[in-house]
Design a protein around this motif. Structure first.
Motif, PDB file in Angstrom:
ATOM      1  N   GLU A  38       0.838  -1.206   0.000  1.00 49.78           N
ATOM      2  CA  GLU A  38       0.000   0.000   0.000  1.00 49.78           C
ATOM      3  C   GLU A  38       0.869   1.250   0.000  1.00 49.78           C
ATOM      4  OE1 GLU A  38      -3.733   1.528  -0.414  1.00 49.78           O
ATOM      5  OE2 GLU A  38      -3.351  -0.597  -0.039  1.00 49.78           O
ATOM      6  N   ALA A  39       1.919   1.253   0.804  1.00 53.84           N
ATOM      7  CA  ALA A  39       2.818   2.404   0.857  1.00 53.84           C
ATOM      8  C   ALA A  39       3.519   2.612  -0.481  1.00 53.84           C
ATOM      9  CB  ALA A  39       3.848   2.207   1.969  1.00 53.84           C
ATOM     10  N   LEU A  40       3.955   1.527  -1.092  1.00 57.04           N
ATOM     11  CA  LEU A  40       4.623   1.624  -2.394  1.00 57.04           C
ATOM     12  C   LEU A  40       3.674   2.135  -3.470  1.00 57.04           C
ATOM     13  CD1 LEU A  40       6.688  -1.690  -2.308  1.00 57.04           C
ATOM     14  CD2 LEU A  40       7.605   0.635  -2.169  1.00 57.04           C
ATOM     15  N   GLU A  41       2.424   1.727  -3.383  1.00 54.41           N
ATOM     16  CA  GLU A  41       1.429   2.162  -4.377  1.00 54.41           C
ATOM     17  C   GLU A  41       1.122   3.646  -4.255  1.00 54.41           C
ATOM     18  OE1 GLU A  41      -3.240   1.204  -5.546  1.00 54.41           O
ATOM     19  OE2 GLU A  41      -2.065  -0.283  -4.436  1.00 54.41           O
ATOM     20  N   LEU A  42       1.095   4.146  -3.017  1.00 52.80           N
ATOM     21  CA  LEU A  42       0.758   5.558  -2.793  1.00 52.80           C
ATOM     22  C   LEU A  42       1.945   6.491  -3.005  1.00 52.80           C
ATOM     23  CD1 LEU A  42      -1.436   5.227   0.441  1.00 52.80           C
ATOM     24  CD2 LEU A  42      -2.227   5.732  -1.875  1.00 52.80           C
ATOM     25  N   SER A  43       3.141   5.950  -2.985  1.00 52.44           N
ATOM     26  CA  SER A  43       4.341   6.782  -3.061  1.00 52.44           C
ATOM     27  C   SER A  43       4.808   6.980  -4.501  1.00 52.44           C
ATOM     28  CB  SER A  43       5.460   6.140  -2.243  1.00 52.44           C
ATOM     29  OG  SER A  43       6.661   6.862  -2.381  1.00 52.44           O
ATOM     30  N   ASP A  44       5.360   8.156  -4.753  1.00 50.47           N
ATOM     31  CA  ASP A  44       5.958   8.437  -6.056  1.00 50.47           C
ATOM     32  C   ASP A  44       7.415   7.965  -6.107  1.00 50.47           C
ATOM     33  OD1 ASP A  44       3.622   9.672  -6.965  1.00 50.47           O
ATOM     34  OD2 ASP A  44       4.215  11.600  -6.072  1.00 50.47           O
ATOM     35  N   ASP A  45       7.954   7.637  -4.959  1.00 53.80           N
ATOM     36  CA  ASP A  45       9.361   7.236  -4.876  1.00 53.80           C
ATOM     37  C   ASP A  45       9.477   5.951  -4.045  1.00 53.80           C
ATOM     38  OD1 ASP A  45      12.067   6.983  -4.762  1.00 53.80           O
ATOM     39  OD2 ASP A  45      12.457   8.914  -3.779  1.00 53.80           O
ATOM     40  N   PRO A  46       9.390   4.776  -4.680  1.00 56.16           N
ATOM     41  CA  PRO A  46       9.464   3.502  -3.952  1.00 56.16           C
ATOM     42  C   PRO A  46      10.740   3.357  -3.125  1.00 56.16           C
ATOM     43  CG  PRO A  46       8.704   3.140  -6.185  1.00 56.16           C
ATOM     44  CD  PRO A  46       9.148   4.567  -6.110  1.00 56.16           C
ATOM     45  N   LYS A  47      11.854   3.888  -3.629  1.00 55.34           N
ATOM     46  CA  LYS A  47      13.112   3.772  -2.887  1.00 55.34           C
ATOM     47  C   LYS A  47      13.035   4.513  -1.567  1.00 55.34           C
ATOM     48  CE  LYS A  47      18.124   4.260  -3.343  1.00 55.34           C
ATOM     49  NZ  LYS A  47      19.247   4.675  -4.219  1.00 55.34           N
ATOM     50  N   GLN A  48      12.301   5.619  -1.550  1.00 56.18           N
ATOM     51  CA  GLN A  48      12.138   6.373  -0.310  1.00 56.18           C
ATOM     52  C   GLN A  48      11.410   5.529   0.736  1.00 56.18           C
ATOM     53  OE1 GLN A  48       9.297   9.692  -0.242  1.00 56.18           O
ATOM     54  NE2 GLN A  48      10.902  10.951   0.713  1.00 56.18           N
ATOM     55  N   ILE A  49      10.419   4.755   0.293  1.00 55.20           N
ATOM     56  CA  ILE A  49       9.667   3.899   1.214  1.00 55.20           C
ATOM     57  C   ILE A  49      10.573   2.825   1.800  1.00 55.20           C
ATOM     58  CG2 ILE A  49       7.738   2.280   1.431  1.00 55.20           C
ATOM     59  CD1 ILE A  49       6.966   5.226   1.043  1.00 55.20           C
ATOM     60  N   THR A  50      11.353   2.172   0.942  1.00 61.61           N
ATOM     61  CA  THR A  50      12.239   1.123   1.443  1.00 61.61           C
ATOM     62  C   THR A  50      13.307   1.696   2.384  1.00 61.61           C
ATOM     63  OG1 THR A  50      13.628   1.290  -0.554  1.00 61.61           O
ATOM     64  CG2 THR A  50      11.868  -0.359  -0.558  1.00 61.61           C
ATOM     65  N   MET A  51      13.724   2.931   2.127  1.00 65.11           N
ATOM     66  CA  MET A  51      14.681   3.583   3.013  1.00 65.11           C
ATOM     67  C   MET A  51      14.059   3.844   4.389  1.00 65.11           C
ATOM     68  SD  MET A  51      17.733   4.022   1.795  1.00 65.11           S
ATOM     69  CE  MET A  51      18.360   5.371   2.806  1.00 65.11           C
ATOM     70  N   ILE A  52      12.793   4.252   4.392  1.00 68.80           N
ATOM     71  CA  ILE A  52      12.103   4.498   5.662  1.00 68.80           C
ATOM     72  C   ILE A  52      11.948   3.195   6.440  1.00 68.80           C
ATOM     73  CG2 ILE A  52       9.933   5.227   6.724  1.00 68.80           C
ATOM     74  CD1 ILE A  52       9.604   7.222   4.443  1.00 68.80           C
ATOM     75  N   VAL A  53      11.614   2.111   5.728  1.00 70.30           N
ATOM     76  CA  VAL A  53      11.487   0.807   6.376  1.00 70.30           C
ATOM     77  C   VAL A  53      12.826   0.408   7.004  1.00 70.30           C
ATOM     78  CG1 VAL A  53      11.084  -1.659   6.006  1.00 70.30           C
ATOM     79  CG2 VAL A  53       9.611   0.021   4.884  1.00 70.30           C
ATOM     80  N   LEU A  54      13.893   0.560   6.251  1.00 67.31           N
ATOM     81  CA  LEU A  54      15.227   0.227   6.745  1.00 67.31           C
ATOM     82  C   LEU A  54      15.591   1.083   7.958  1.00 67.31           C
ATOM     83  CD1 LEU A  54      17.868  -1.342   6.378  1.00 67.31           C
ATOM     84  CD2 LEU A  54      18.615   0.437   4.779  1.00 67.31           C
ATOM     85  N   LEU A  55      15.325   2.394   7.843  1.00 68.48           N
ATOM     86  CA  LEU A  55      15.618   3.310   8.948  1.00 68.48           C
ATOM     87  C   LEU A  55      14.772   2.962  10.169  1.00 68.48           C
ATOM     88  CD1 LEU A  55      17.106   5.836   9.954  1.00 68.48           C
ATOM     89  CD2 LEU A  55      15.220   7.211   9.022  1.00 68.48           C
ATOM     90  N   GLY A  56      13.503   2.600   9.931  1.00 71.34           N
ATOM     91  CA  GLY A  56      12.617   2.240  11.030  1.00 71.34           C
ATOM     92  C   GLY A  56      13.123   1.036  11.802  1.00 71.34           C
ATOM     93  N   ILE A  57      13.568   0.013  11.082  1.00 68.06           N
ATOM     94  CA  ILE A  57      14.118  -1.180  11.732  1.00 68.06           C
ATOM     95  C   ILE A  57      15.334  -0.808  12.583  1.00 68.06           C
ATOM     96  CG2 ILE A  57      15.295  -3.382  11.308  1.00 68.06           C
ATOM     97  CD1 ILE A  57      13.464  -3.725   8.858  1.00 68.06           C
ATOM     98  N   PHE A  58      16.183   0.049  12.031  1.00 70.68           N
ATOM     99  CA  PHE A  58      17.398   0.483  12.747  1.00 70.68           C
ATOM    100  C   PHE A  58      17.030   1.277  13.998  1.00 70.68           C
ATOM    101  CE2 PHE A  58      21.155   3.435  13.036  1.00 70.68           C
ATOM    102  CZ  PHE A  58      22.045   2.464  13.470  1.00 70.68           C
ATOM    103  N   ILE A  59      16.034   2.153  13.885  1.00 66.60           N
ATOM    104  CA  ILE A  59      15.607   2.966  15.030  1.00 66.60           C
ATOM    105  C   ILE A  59      15.016   2.085  16.125  1.00 66.60           C
ATOM    106  CG2 ILE A  59      13.910   4.669  15.798  1.00 66.60           C
ATOM    107  CD1 ILE A  59      14.388   6.145  13.161  1.00 66.60           C
ATOM    108  N   PHE A  60      14.201   1.092  15.726  1.00 64.64           N
ATOM    109  CA  PHE A  60      13.616   0.204  16.726  1.00 64.64           C
ATOM    110  C   PHE A  60      14.703  -0.581  17.457  1.00 64.64           C
ATOM    111  CE2 PHE A  60       9.667   0.163  13.907  1.00 64.64           C
ATOM    112  CZ  PHE A  60       9.086   1.189  14.633  1.00 64.64           C
ATOM    113  N   PHE A  61      15.759  -0.940  16.740  1.00 67.02           N
ATOM    114  CA  PHE A  61      16.888  -1.622  17.365  1.00 67.02           C
ATOM    115  C   PHE A  61      17.537  -0.718  18.422  1.00 67.02           C
ATOM    116  CE2 PHE A  61      21.555  -2.017  17.356  1.00 67.02           C
ATOM    117  CZ  PHE A  61      21.677  -3.285  17.925  1.00 67.02           C
ATOM    118  N   ILE A  62      17.740   0.552  18.059  1.00 70.80           N
ATOM    119  CA  ILE A  62      18.366   1.493  18.989  1.00 70.80           C
ATOM    120  C   ILE A  62      17.472   1.726  20.204  1.00 70.80           C
ATOM    121  CG2 ILE A  62      19.122   3.886  19.288  1.00 70.80           C
ATOM    122  CD1 ILE A  62      19.980   3.859  16.343  1.00 70.80           C
ATOM    123  N   LEU A  63      16.167   1.898  19.968  1.00 70.67           N
ATOM    124  CA  LEU A  63      15.231   2.124  21.073  1.00 70.67           C
ATOM    125  C   LEU A  63      15.208   0.936  22.020  1.00 70.67           C
ATOM    126  CD1 LEU A  63      12.197   3.837  19.294  1.00 70.67           C
ATOM    127  CD2 LEU A  63      13.884   4.882  20.802  1.00 70.67           C
TER     128      LEU A  63
END
Length: 264
Positions: free
Chosen positions: A56-81
């Motif tokens: 759904e996020a990929l479909e709504l986004s104009d930049d799929p790479k930006q979505i995957t970057m957010i997912v990657l960053l989110g995983i990293f942030i959850f690890f730090i938290l």
């Protein structure tokens, strides 16, 4: 039914169902039940992440790479938290409380037990608030997506809440006090959902990033928190059961999505 009504209903039902089922499982003290719920929760989380929120996020986004970057960053942030003791209740170097949420039926805390129970309640409140925000973000995109996301979140909340309940009991709280504390904590899901509804209405640009964060959250919880607990039972029978239940969790998300699509 309006989007806000769906969010409120999901917040109320989700919190009540997860708490009541967790209390029932805890009072029965059947560790095998918790193990089954963990396996199903893994499948439900991964199914919701890869079959719903991420597409759904990929479909709504104009930049799929930006979505995957957010997912990657989110995983990293959850690890730090989690390392900073702000995620998934952990407040000791040896996170035995965390392990309990998976499938250990009995746990005795040492030291300041009352404080331990309070810390776990505070951690759960924060987690539930985030869950409410994720549910609201999904409902604001699509009702079907919101329902599936809520089901997946409720599925992984049950074994976690059961663990919290046992820790509170062993921290000196009565059954009634432990139940009330968990109910109050679960109210954060509703608060997070309602606040996110009004905030995201003003800032629509947050919807897609929140879906990406929801994906990261589901993947991280399933892969980092839940799956390692299954490796404690490496025997063939247990492994077969786990594979079947994970598949059932994924399949149930796929089935719900398919049924809701046909009902439109």
């Amino acid at each position: 039914m309006s989007t806000l009504s769906w969010i409120i209903l999901s917040g109320l039902l989700g919190g009540l169902l997860s708490i009541l089922l967790a209390a029932l499982l805890t009072l029965k003290a059947r560790s095998s039940w918790l193990s089954i719920l963990v396996s199903y929760a893994i499948g439900a989380l991964l199914g919701a992440a890869f079959l719903n929120t991420l597409p759904e996020a990929l479909e709504l986004s104009d930049d799929p790479k930006q979505i995957t970057m957010i997912v990657l960053l989110g995983i990293f942030i959850f690890f730090i938290l989690e390392k900073l003791v702000l995620w998934r209740h952990c407040h000791m170097e040896d996170c035995e409380a965390h392990d309990l949420g998976h499938h250990h039926p009995i746990y005795k805390l040492e030291g300041d037990q009352g404080r331990s129970g309070l810390m776990i309640t505070l951690g759960d409140t924060f987690h539930n608030f985030v869950d409410g925000v994720l549910i609201a973000a999904a409902f604001m995109v699509d009702t079907q997506l919101g329902i599936v996301t809520a089901i997946a979140i409720i599925a992984h909340e049950i074994p976690q809440e059961a663990g919290d309940f046992i820790i509170l009991l062993n921290s000196g709280y009565s059954r009634t006090q432990a139940l009330l504390l968990n109910l109050l904590s679960s109210a954060a899901t509703l608060v997070g959902g309602v606040l996110a509804y009004f905030m995201l209405n003003l800032l629509n640009g947050l919807v897609v990033p929140m879906l990406a964060i929801a994906t990261a959250c589901m993947i991280y919880v399933a892969m980092s928190d839940l799956i390692p607990s299954l490796h404690k039972r490496p025997e063939l029978t247990a492994t077969t059961q786990q594979v079947i239940l994970i598949s059932f969790g994924i399949g149930s998300i796929w089935l719900i999505e398919s049924l809701l699509k046909h009902s439109h």
